[in-house]
Design a protein around this motif. Sequence first.
Motif, mmCIF file in Angstrom:
data_model
loop_
_atom_site.group_PDB
_atom_site.id
_atom_site.type_symbol
_atom_site.label_atom_id
_atom_site.label_comp_id
_atom_site.label_asym_id
_atom_site.label_seq_id
_atom_site.Cartn_x
_atom_site.Cartn_y
_atom_site.Cartn_z
ATOM 1 N N HIS A 1 30.274 -14.676 -56.524
ATOM 2 C CA HIS A 1 30.217 -14.907 -55.122
ATOM 3 C C HIS A 1 29.230 -14.174 -54.368
ATOM 4 C CE1 HIS A 1 34.240 -16.706 -55.846
ATOM 5 N NE2 HIS A 1 34.554 -15.549 -56.562
ATOM 6 N N GLY A 2 28.654 -13.368 -55.016
ATOM 7 C CA GLY A 2 27.527 -12.713 -54.321
ATOM 8 C C GLY A 2 27.829 -11.391 -53.718
ATOM 9 N N ARG A 3 29.227 -11.223 -53.794
ATOM 10 C CA ARG A 3 29.932 -10.024 -53.372
ATOM 11 C C ARG A 3 31.125 -9.444 -53.923
ATOM 12 N NH1 ARG A 3 31.395 -14.351 -50.431
ATOM 13 N NH2 ARG A 3 33.529 -14.359 -50.387
ATOM 14 N N TYR A 4 31.314 -7.963 -53.818
ATOM 15 C CA TYR A 4 32.790 -7.565 -54.418
ATOM 16 C C TYR A 4 33.902 -8.118 -53.662
ATOM 17 C CZ TYR A 4 29.887 -4.469 -57.157
ATOM 18 O OH TYR A 4 29.033 -3.921 -57.911
ATOM 19 N N GLU A 5 34.956 -9.067 -54.194
ATOM 20 C CA GLU A 5 36.071 -9.564 -53.649
ATOM 21 C C GLU A 5 37.043 -8.566 -53.833
ATOM 22 O OE1 GLU A 5 36.398 -13.913 -53.681
ATOM 23 O OE2 GLU A 5 34.921 -13.519 -52.363
ATOM 24 N N SER A 6 37.532 -7.876 -54.739
ATOM 25 C CA SER A 6 38.369 -7.062 -55.071
ATOM 26 C C SER A 6 38.233 -5.425 -54.887
ATOM 27 C CB SER A 6 38.940 -7.314 -56.548
ATOM 28 O OG SER A 6 38.828 -8.636 -56.725
ATOM 29 N N ILE A 7 37.356 -5.021 -55.452
ATOM 30 C CA ILE A 7 37.178 -3.650 -55.261
ATOM 31 C C ILE A 7 35.845 -3.443 -54.846
ATOM 32 C CG2 ILE A 7 37.137 -1.281 -56.150
ATOM 33 C CD1 ILE A 7 39.145 -2.342 -58.474
ATOM 34 N N ASP A 8 35.462 -2.689 -53.713
ATOM 35 C CA ASP A 8 33.966 -2.442 -53.455
ATOM 36 C C ASP A 8 33.504 -1.336 -54.280
ATOM 37 O OD1 ASP A 8 31.694 -2.044 -52.123
ATOM 38 O OD2 ASP A 8 32.198 -1.671 -50.144
ATOM 39 N N LEU A 9 32.591 -1.729 -54.957
ATOM 40 C CA LEU A 9 32.086 -0.873 -56.013
ATOM 41 C C LEU A 9 30.487 -0.416 -55.470
ATOM 42 C CD1 LEU A 9 33.449 -1.896 -59.569
ATOM 43 C CD2 LEU A 9 33.955 0.011 -57.819
ATOM 44 N N GLN B 1 43.828 9.497 -63.195
ATOM 45 C CA GLN B 1 43.519 10.946 -62.670
ATOM 46 C C GLN B 1 42.116 11.006 -62.377
ATOM 47 O OE1 GLN B 1 45.685 14.220 -63.052
ATOM 48 N NE2 GLN B 1 47.148 13.249 -64.468
ATOM 49 N N PHE B 2 41.538 10.491 -61.327
ATOM 50 C CA PHE B 2 40.203 10.497 -60.912
ATOM 51 C C PHE B 2 40.020 11.171 -59.469
ATOM 52 C CE2 PHE B 2 39.830 7.324 -64.192
ATOM 53 C CZ PHE B 2 38.680 7.900 -65.190
ATOM 54 N N SER B 3 38.802 11.483 -59.023
ATOM 55 C CA SER B 3 38.674 11.779 -57.537
ATOM 56 C C SER B 3 37.952 10.882 -56.823
ATOM 57 C CB SER B 3 37.981 13.152 -57.536
ATOM 58 O OG SER B 3 36.704 13.052 -57.810
ATOM 59 N N CYS B 4 36.953 10.239 -57.396
ATOM 60 C CA CYS B 4 36.433 9.013 -56.446
ATOM 61 C C CYS B 4 37.204 7.742 -56.410
ATOM 62 C CB CYS B 4 35.030 8.774 -57.339
ATOM 63 S SG CYS B 4 34.027 10.018 -57.508
ATOM 64 N N PRO B 5 37.232 7.305 -55.132
ATOM 65 C CA PRO B 5 38.467 6.367 -55.010
ATOM 66 C C PRO B 5 37.960 5.116 -55.776
ATOM 67 C CG PRO B 5 37.426 7.245 -52.830
ATOM 68 C CD PRO B 5 36.657 7.913 -53.865
ATOM 69 N N GLU B 6 36.678 4.915 -56.132
ATOM 70 C CA GLU B 6 36.359 3.710 -57.011
ATOM 71 C C GLU B 6 37.044 3.670 -58.320
ATOM 72 O OE1 GLU B 6 34.187 5.225 -55.038
ATOM 73 O OE2 GLU B 6 33.110 4.010 -53.806
ATOM 74 N N ASN B 7 36.854 4.814 -59.241
ATOM 75 C CA ASN B 7 37.453 5.189 -60.176
ATOM 76 C C ASN B 7 38.893 5.138 -60.109
ATOM 77 O OD1 ASN B 7 34.882 5.448 -61.643
ATOM 78 N ND2 ASN B 7 35.088 7.490 -61.292
ATOM 79 N N ILE B 8 39.537 5.530 -59.200
ATOM 80 C CA ILE B 8 41.195 5.406 -59.184
ATOM 81 C C ILE B 8 41.342 3.834 -58.809
ATOM 82 C CG2 ILE B 8 43.184 5.989 -57.869
ATOM 83 C CD1 ILE B 8 41.726 8.308 -56.807
ATOM 84 N N ALA B 9 40.598 3.375 -58.135
ATOM 85 C CA ALA B 9 40.918 1.551 -57.814
ATOM 86 C C ALA B 9 40.599 1.067 -59.047
ATOM 87 C CB ALA B 9 40.013 1.370 -56.861
#
Length: 402
Positions: free
Chosen positions: A374-382, A58-66
Motif C-alpha cells: 500500500h506504500g504506507r502503514y495502515e495498521s500501526i505507524d512504525l 511491557q514496553f515504553s515505546c508506543p510502537e512496541n506496545i502496539a
Amino acid sequence: MFTGTRCDIAIVGGGIVGSSVAYFLTRLAPAADVVVIEPDRTYALASTLRASGGARRQFSCPENIAMSNFSIPFIADADQALAVDGEPAHVEWRRGGYLFIVGRADVPVLRDNCDAQRAHGVDAVWLDGDALRTRFPSMNPVGIAAGVLTPGDGWCDPNGLLQGLRRKARALGAHYIDDRVVGIDHDAFAIRSVRLTSGRQLQAGALVNAAGAWAKEIAAMVDMPLPIEPLRRFEHYFETPNAIEPLPYVKDAARLAFRPEGGVAARSDGSHIQGYSGGLVDSDEPRGYNFDVDHGYFERVVWPALAHRFPAFETCRCKRTWSGLYEQNELDGNPVIGNWEDRLANFYVAAGFSGHGMMHAPAAGRAIAERIVHGRYESIDLTRLGYRRIAEHAPYPERGIL
Ligand SMILES: Cc1cc2nc3c(=O)[nH]c(=O)nc-3n(C[C@H](O)[C@H](O)[C@H](O)COP(=O)(O)OP(=O)(O)OC[C@H]3O[C@@H](n4cnc5c(N)ncnc54)[C@H](O)[C@@H]3O)c2cc1C
C-alpha cells in the motif's frame, strides 16, 4: 519448486521475521510472486530456534506496545489461523503472564511505563511491595519496591510459530528457495536483482532484509550502514524439586529473566520437579558470531541472581545451556523497520529486534507487507522505527527493563 528468474518481492532470510513478512504479503497481495531465500531449512544457527518464546506488552515505546497488542493475540490464535488443510500449527501458547520487578530507584520509570501500557488498553496490574509478597511468597522482597504484572502475556514455542508461518505462507503461494544471497545489484535508486550462492540471479521488484543477526552483511552489499551486531546470549533449562507458586515470566532490572517450562513432573520417590527456562543477558559480551557455550555461566552469573531473588532455587540444577544470537541494534536496541527511502526505496529492512524479534514478528511482518503493497502503514505507524533515525544518529530507545 520455484525456477523463475524474477519475482515481485524477494525476502532475504526465512526465519520468523522473513516468514512473517512472506505470510502477510500473501494475505495482502495474493497475486504477487513472493520468494523467500533461506540457505538452511533446518535453521541450525537461526536465532528463532534458540529463543525463549516470551511475548509481552511491557514496553515504553508506543510502537512496541502496539506491536505486542497485535502480535500476542495473533500468536495465541495461531494454531487455527495458520492451519493448512485442517492441520493446525503447533505454537503451544501459554498465557502465563509477565512480571517486571524493580527497586526503589526504578519505580518512577516502571510507573510511567505501566501508565503508557494502560493507555494502550493493556491489562497491567501495579503491585507494591506488600502485594508482591502476598502474590509471590517465594520471592525474596529485599530490594524490590514494586512490580507490574501483565496477565495476558506469556510464551510459546518459537519453532512452532516459525514453522506455522512458513507452512501457511507456502500454502498461500510464497516460494522458499534453499540458497544464500551473496550479492545485490542496484542502480542509483533501486534494487534490481540478487545473486545467490548457486550462481543463480533473481530479479526482484523489492527486497526485504530479514537476515536477523546477519542483516548487517546484507545491508553492506548495498553500502547501507546498519549498526546491527550479533550478540551471544545463553539460555538455560533448570529444574528444582522445591515447591514454588506458579510463576509468570519474571524479569528484573539486572536482566535476569526466566519462566516455567513444561508441567510439574512426578518422580519415583513421590517428589515433584518443575522445570524453568531463562538466563541473564550480559550486555558487555563481545559482539561476533560466537556460539560457544560457557557451561560455567549459569553457576557463576545466573544462579546467584536467581537464588537471591527466589531462595527456592538454591538447590536447582541446570540441565542444559545453549547459545544463540541477539541481532542487537547498537544505536538504541529497537528494531529497524521500513525502507531506505532516501537511497534505494525498494530495499526494506526488518531486523535489529535486540531480543524481541519473536514476539514482534507478526506485527513487523504485517507492517512491511503494508508498506510494500500500500506504500504506507495502515495498521500501526512504525515511522519512528524506520531507517531515518539510524542515518541521523537519533536513538529512540526503550526506557526501563529491556
Ligand atoms: C537465547 C535467546 C532468547 C531469546 N528469547 C526471546 C524471547 O523470549 N522473545 C522474543 O521475542 N525474542 C527472543 N529472542 C530474539 C529472537 O530469537 C530474535 O529476535 C528473532 O528470532 C529474530 O528472527 P529473525 O527471523 O530476524 O532471525 P533468524 O531466526 O536468525 O533468521 C534469519 C535467517 O537469515 C538467514 N540468512 C543469513 N544470511 C543469509 C543470506 N546471506 N542469505 C539468505 N538468508 C540468510 C539465516 O539462515 C536465518 O535463518 C531470543 C534470542 C535468543 C538468542
